[in-house]
Enzyme design. Structure first.
Site, PDB file in Angstrom:
ATOM      1  N   ARG A  11       0.816  -1.214   0.000  1.00  0.00           N
ATOM      2  CA  ARG A  11       0.000   0.000   0.000  1.00  0.00           C
ATOM      3  C   ARG A  11       0.850   1.265   0.000  1.00  0.00           C
ATOM      4  NH1 ARG A  11      -3.082  -0.237   5.580  1.00  0.00           N
ATOM      5  NH2 ARG A  11      -3.985   1.700   4.791  1.00  0.00           N
TER       6      ARG A  11
ATOM      7  N   GLU B 241      -9.733  -1.019   3.982  1.00  0.00           N
ATOM      8  CA  GLU B 241     -10.952  -1.445   3.290  1.00  0.00           C
ATOM      9  C   GLU B 241     -12.217  -1.258   4.120  1.00  0.00           C
ATOM     10  OE1 GLU B 241     -11.163  -5.962   3.216  1.00  0.00           O
ATOM     11  OE2 GLU B 241      -9.145  -5.636   4.017  1.00  0.00           O
ATOM     12  N   ASP B 242     -12.095  -1.234   5.461  1.00  0.00           N
ATOM     13  CA  ASP B 242     -13.271  -1.176   6.323  1.00  0.00           C
ATOM     14  C   ASP B 242     -13.435   0.175   7.010  1.00  0.00           C
ATOM     15  OD1 ASP B 242     -10.991  -1.511   7.764  1.00  0.00           O
ATOM     16  OD2 ASP B 242     -11.756  -3.058   9.111  1.00  0.00           O
TER      17      ASP B 242
ATOM     18  N   ASP C  48       2.162   1.000   9.253  1.00  0.00           N
ATOM     19  CA  ASP C  48       1.736   2.369   9.538  1.00  0.00           C
ATOM     20  C   ASP C  48       2.638   3.027  10.584  1.00  0.00           C
ATOM     21  OD1 ASP C  48       0.879   0.585  11.437  1.00  0.00           O
ATOM     22  OD2 ASP C  48      -1.223   1.199  11.413  1.00  0.00           O
TER      23      ASP C  48
END
Length: 726
Positions: free
Chosen positions: A530, A547-548, A635
């Site tokens: 990503r 995605e959520d 992240d």
């Protein structure tokens, strides 16, 4: 008649006095000219130390390149044009380190240098791909009295098949020569090698070829390092003491002249210059009448306290031209006052030292107090800030010193694309500007504001799909998220990075409307995919999303609007923090809802696409392998990398606590207690590999104008944000 006699007498007296005055000065001038002419007959002009040899921004004397009868370039005539093979550097700038000779193991300090290069992106194990070469034979200490001195260096080097008379080699050296003269000769012929050397003099420095290094201690951090001690930018920038120094006093020998005279300036009030004779095993054999008094005065002051409470700090030469004091003073945020005539300052090719240091002439020591008193408060503050900038960017660790050395050579190699001096001397510095990304400054996020340039007005949404589910329907989180993104007025395109083991949907099944949607399936399906650069990403801004995520269109637009004001930072919604846990003796990761945070997770955040390049191509391999092994913490790593460069925290938006869909299949991962433990492990691993933890805490939260104010909704720009439960 009497009046005429008086006037005549007065005129005669004036004529006599005038003749005496002008005649004397004419005679004196002739004597001085004759003295200089007599001196010139015994010495060359090059042997006389001129002001331009002491002070910065001097004009260098041109040197004519010559070749001897054997076709070899004399040492003093080496330049990049005649002693460096540019044809080896047509590809990437790579560095080859020779295999270590077990019979001559390097010292711990030199081993740090070699490890730093071998663990970096500069390194290549294939010598045919290398632009420059670094010896594994320890050249740091060439003092014959040192235990680290390597004997028979010349025959050892000449046996190396790649030596080629030193061409394209960099030799690192901190100490050369020995008692009593401490000559700068390394004790062997370096040939065409570039000398990266500490305490090098202007006389022996080959301009544009050699590199002057700072003298650093064996305990200097290998990586990371502490930041500068200047924790306040209050005006005025003056401290308790105007000028300070605490150090050794050489009673005799080279370097003793200046230090033996410092007591003349010490007044115990605003100028504190104290020295001690207590150094070396035989100091008592050479002590003079002043030693006992000096030693007692020396013991009155704590060195660290003195440094941090002084505006200017004296940096006199040691036995050699450089001293450890230089870096210590810079870290303390004290303006260095240099007393080392003829010293070529570290990285002088790229660093403008006139912005952070003062030069004083050793021959004019008594003028130093007047010189420092003449600096106004505004200039003092600017100089102190610049010392911190230089320390943090280039000197706080051995890694930064080595990388700066390599980047100077790299800029010489790519002469037409070299970074400007303005880049080297401003934040975030040249090491943060990777030319493999771009050589155009507006392409870097941290220059946009200072250049008065706005980032591109649209963003690319990058959605990471790690689970995927069994289908894509109107009730699935991914479907809803894409619909919200498609309604944004700033979105350029949507890229779905599909790392799930499930088969990806076709692009026409994803409801992007008029917004182009691209499904990318990386070959390795790595969690880091990503954050990788992709040809489809042409906007400055990347809106990274899980995605959520349940962000509304208003939240997406507000985040992007805020980011355009802070294009160098990560701007987003889910905030996290770190803290030191005494019980565990390590760093801990937490998601507790507090007024402080140090990370904004990239599951719902905007950042500049340059950070994708940094993440993929500039991260130390150990960091990326940790993410790959744990399948977690990408992240956190992104926050580490951004904070390490810009030295600022990310920016959190609004007061939303939950940003995930409770029905999502991926939700169980980030609510699992083992997930948080693993992220704490990542935190400590990253800090260990980097040598420090660059994350910064912040209490700032940005909300839309009129957010939660009791006014008409019609007056509010982002009306839907207030309807979201916190």
């Amino acid at each position: 008649m009497q009046a005429k006699k008086r006037y005549l007498l007065l005129f005669s007296c004036c004529a006599f006095l005038s003749f005496g005055y002008f005649g004397y000065h004419h005679f004196k001038s002739q004597r001085q000219n004759r003295w200089y002419q007599q001196l010139s007959s015994y010495s060359d002009d090059a042997d006389i130390l001129h002001d331009e040899d002491i002070y910065p921004n001097r004009k260098f004397r041109s040197r004519r390149t010559s070749v001897d009868r054997d076709g070899l370039v004399p040492f003093s005539e080496c330049r990049m044009e005649n002693c460096f093979d540019f044809s080896r550097c047509t590809r990437d700038f790579k560095v080859y380190v020779y295999p270590i000779d077990d019979n001559v193991p390097p010292s711990s300090s030199y081993m740090k240098v070699l490890n730093i290069i071998q663990d970096s992106n500069y390194h290549t194990s294939d010598p045919s791909q290398a632009c420059v070469f670094v010896l594994s034979l320890d050249t740091l200490d060439r003092d014959t009295l040192s235990k680290d001195y390597v004997r028979n260096m010349l025959p050892r080097i000449q046996r190396l098949p790649l030596w080629n008379n030193g061409q394209n080699h960099i030799i690192f050296n901190l100490y050369s020569g020995t008692w009593p003269d401490y000559a700068e000769d390394l004790g062997f012929d370096v040939g065409k090698a570039i000398l990266a050397k500490a305490s090098i003099s202007i006389e022996n420095f080959r301009q544009g070829f050699d590199i002057s290094l700072p003298l650093f201690h064996k305990t200097h951090p290998e990586r990371g390092g502490e930041e500068g001690f200047l924790d306040s930018n209050k005006f005025p920038g003056t401290k308790k003491y105007l000028l300070a120094f605490k150090g050794k006093r050489y009673v005799y020998g080279i370097g003793s002249e200046t230090r033996n005279s410092l007591y003349h300036l010490h007044n115990e009030r605003d100028i504190v210059l104290v020295t001690t004779c207590k150094h070396g095993e035989s100091w008592k054999d050479h002590k003079d009448d002043r030693c006992d008094h000096d030693n007692a005065e020396y013991d009155r002051y704590d060195y660290e306290v003195l440094l941090r409470n002084s505006t200017f700090c004296l940096v006199p030469r040691g036995r050699r031209l450089g001293s450890f004091r230089f870096l210590e003073v810079m870290q303390a945020g004290c303006v260095p006052v240099l007393l080392a005539n003829g010293w070529e300052l570290p990285f002088s090719e790229v660093i403008d030292w006139s912005r952070s240091a003062l030069w004083a002439d050793e021959r004019l020591l008594l003028q130093v107090p007047d010189m420092v008193r003449s600096i106004n408060a505004s200039q003092i503050l600017q100089m102190r800030q610049q010392t911190q900038l230089m320390w943090n960017q280039y000197f706080s660790s051995i890694q930064k010193i080595v990388f700066s050395t390599l980047e100077i050579v790299a800029d010489r190699v790519r002469r037409h694309r070299a970074r400007s001096l303005a880049v080297w001397n401003s934040s975030p510095g040249a090491l943060a500007v990777n030319l493999s990304f771009s050589d155009y400054l507006p392409h870097f996020p941290f220059y946009l504001t200072s250049l008065g340039i706005s980032p591109s007005p649209r963003y690319t949404a990058v959605i990471s799909v790690t689970h995927g589910g069994t289908g894509l329907t109107q009730t699935t989180p991914l479907y809803k998220l894409v619909k919200n993104i498609a309604r944004s007025k700033f979105v350029e395109k949507i890229i779905v990075v599909w790392t799930s083991s499930q088969a990806p949907p076709t692009e026409n099944r994803i409801p992007g409307g008029s917004v182009p949607v691209h499904v990318v399936v990386p070959p390795d399906r790595s969690i880091s995919a990503r954050h990788r650069p992709h040809p489809l990403i042409t906007t400055d801004a990347v809106f990274s999303l899980d995605e959520d995520v349940t962000l509304t269109t208003d939240e997406l637009d507000f985040a992007f609007t805020v980011w355009r004001t802070f294009p160098e930072r990560i701007v987003g919604y889910p905030a996290r923090s770190h803290h030191w846990d005494d019980a565990k003796a390590g760093w801990s990761y937490t998601s507790r809802w507090t007024n402080s945070y140090s990370m904004v997770l990239t599951g719902a955040a905007v950042y500049h696409r340059y950070w994708q390049h940094v993440y993929t191509h500039q991260s130390p391999s150990g960091l990326l392998s940790t993410v790959s092994t744990t399948k977690n913490c990408d992240d956190i790593l992104m926050n580490f990398l951004v904070s390490a460069v810009i030295r600022r925290p990310p920016i959190k938006l609004t007061q939303r606590k939950q940003y995930k869909d409770y029905s999502s299949e991926a939700r169980w991962v980030w609510t699992d207690p083992s997930h948080f433990h693993q992220r704490s492990v990542c935190l400590n691993t990253f800090a260990s590999l980097l040598g420090h933890i660059p994350l910064k805490h912040s209490n700032l939260r940005l909300d839309p104008v009129l957010f939660k104010d009791k006014v008409s909704m019609q007056r509010k720009k982002y009306r839907q944000i207030e309807k979201i439960g916190s």
